[in-house]
Design a protein around this motif. Structure first.
Motif: not given
Length: 485
Positions: A20-29, A45-52
């Motif tokens: 479910v959380s894969r559908r609401s992702k955002q760019f995070q540090i 510091a890495n830029i990842v797609r995390g939970e919104k």
């Protein structure tokens, strides 16, 4: 068997949450601290797609800027942790560390106060703008309703507003449905984690800790020998007691950590259950019916208010309905409740991190005292008499220097300052004397002599008596021409 079933439920809940959380992702540090090939620790510091992260109040530029902190994850660099990690040995280093801690606390406190003030000011501005917008919109609706000449115009107005409500409501419903699925999966995951934590960690470790305390106490009592005459026996008893008390403190601290984790997990689970309940969007099929019913009810009420323009009671009820009842009802609706619960979730996370920091500090102190009782106390060295003499000589020399400087320079300096100060004081005393004498009607200042009330009353009695006697004598004279004799 029960633990295996709970672990299986945890794996299912984790898989559902990931899906479910894969559908609401955002760019995070994401900050990751690790050890490089040279053995030094570095933070990357890495830029990842995390939970919104969903937060209720995200209106306004300042709120959006502050809520951007939820995009930063992992081992974030911290000035406070860096200062606390310093371990200076010299006196200057310790003084510098204390000064840095005070300055860091002051900067954090001032910054947090400024951010809270800006957020409150922006919230007040947004609320005021909403109230003004609602009033303008209501006046425009009333104006159009009054100017509508027939039911056709009213019908067009009603259908148009209902269509706008349907479009907005459908958009909000889809967003809320998406959030509901995420919050529901998060609640199931937390519930499964809490059950596994209680069965796998909390209860066994707590019971083991209590058993260890009992066994340590029994071991201490079994080894204790009551022989006050033997100093060696007394020293061994004291050493065993210190070891027992230290192990008891450490085991009690372990119980405190377990209970703290359980308390926060329980609070977070209860809060997440409320969020899941308030995030429910309902059925989309029933939304048009609710929109139409609300619009018809509002239109009928507005028509009744506009028909009777001279009814002050009805207009007062309408004003109270728009300004008091509707905002109060709005506060207890699901979106507002959801926003409050989300804020509470953030506060719980902050309080949990602060509690963990306190527990870590206590654990460090306990670790430092772990083997402290085994160390022999250092005997105090006798003070060096030569040091005493040198210190006393230095103090005596400094006193003589200050005395000489005072006699030569300070006296002249204070003498030059004393003259204008004395003159100013005398002038000030003279002015106060003048004003006080004027206020008390002093004869010295006004050129007159003041009399007391008693003297005035006695003089008045005397002259009244004199006038009365003169009148009596005049009345005894029969001839008006002979009264002079």
């Amino acid at each position: 068997m029960g633990l295996q079933r709970k672990q299986n439920n945890l794996r299912k809940a984790q898989a559902r949450f990931d899906k479910v959380s894969r559908r609401s992702k955002q760019f995070q540090i994401e900050f990751v601290r690790g050890q490089n090939s040279k053995g030094k620790f570095k933070t990357k510091a890495n830029i990842v797609r995390g939970e919104k992260q969903f937060h209720g109040n995200n209106r306004g530029l300042i709120h959006k800027a502050v809520n951007a902190k939820y995009r930063i994850k992992g081992d974030v660099p911290s000035v406070t942790r860096t200062i606390n990690a310093w371990k200076p040995k010299s006196k200057k280093g310790k003084v510098f560390k204390g000064t840095a801690k005070v300055m860091n606390f002051a900067v954090h406190d001032v910054t947090q106060t400024a951010v809270d003030t800006a957020l409150a000011a922006e919230t007040v501005g947004l609320k005021g703008a909403d109230v003004a917008q609602r009033e303008v919109r209501n006046k425009l609706k009333q104006k159009y309703t009054r100017e509508a000449v027939d039911d056709y115009h009213r019908g067009v107005f009603f259908v148009g507003r209902t269509a706008v409500d349907a479009v907005k409501g459908t958009h909000c419903h889809l967003k809320q449905k998406k959030q509901q699925k995420l919050e529901k999966a998060k609640y199931k995951l937390q519930k499964a984690e809490y059950k596994v934590f209680k069965v796998d960690s909390y209860k066994p470790k707590l019971s083991a800790s209590k058993a260890d305390i009992k066994s340590a106490k029994a071991f201490y009592k079994s080894r204790k020998v009551r022989d006050r005459g033997n100093p060696y026996r007394r020293a061994m008893n004291k050493r065993r007691k210190q070891a027992y008390l230290q192990s008891k403190r450490e085991l009690k601290f372990e119980q405190k950590q377990l209970k703290t984790d359980k308390r926060f997990k329980k609070k977070e689970l209860r809060n997440q259950r409320k969020i899941k309940r308030d995030a429910s969007a309902g059925l989309l099929v029933l939304k048009p019916v609710s929109y139409s019913a609300k619009r018809m009810r509002a239109s009928a009420w507005q028509k009744a208010v506009n028909e009777d323009q001279d009814n002050d009671v009805l207009h007062a009820i309408d004003s109270a309905k728009r300004r008091i009842a509707e905002p109060a009802i709005e506060k207890v609706k699901k979106p507002q409740r959801l926003q409050r619960e989300q804020k509470k979730r953030d506060r719980l996370k902050d309080s949990e991190s602060k509690s963990k920091n306190r527990l870590n500090r206590q654990e460090n102190r306990l670790n430092e005292k772990h083997d402290k009782y085994k160390q022999k106390k250092k005997k105090r060295r006798p003070k060096n008499k030569q040091t005493k003499k040198s210190v006393s000589d230095a103090i005596r020399t400094a006193f003589k220097f200050v005395k000489n400087v005072y006699e030569k320079e300070v006296k002249k300096f204070f003498a030059t300052l004393a003259v204008p100060v004395i003159i100013i004081l005398l002038v000030f005393a003279f002015i106060i004397m003048i004003f006080s004498s004027i206020a008390s009607s002093s004869g010295f200042t006004l050129g007159t002599y003041a009399a007391q009330d008693y003297d005035l009353s006695e003089a008045e009695k005397y002259y009244t008596k004199l006038a009365y006697e003169m009148n009596e004598k005049i009345r005894k004279v029969s001839d008006p021409d002979d009264w002079k004799d």
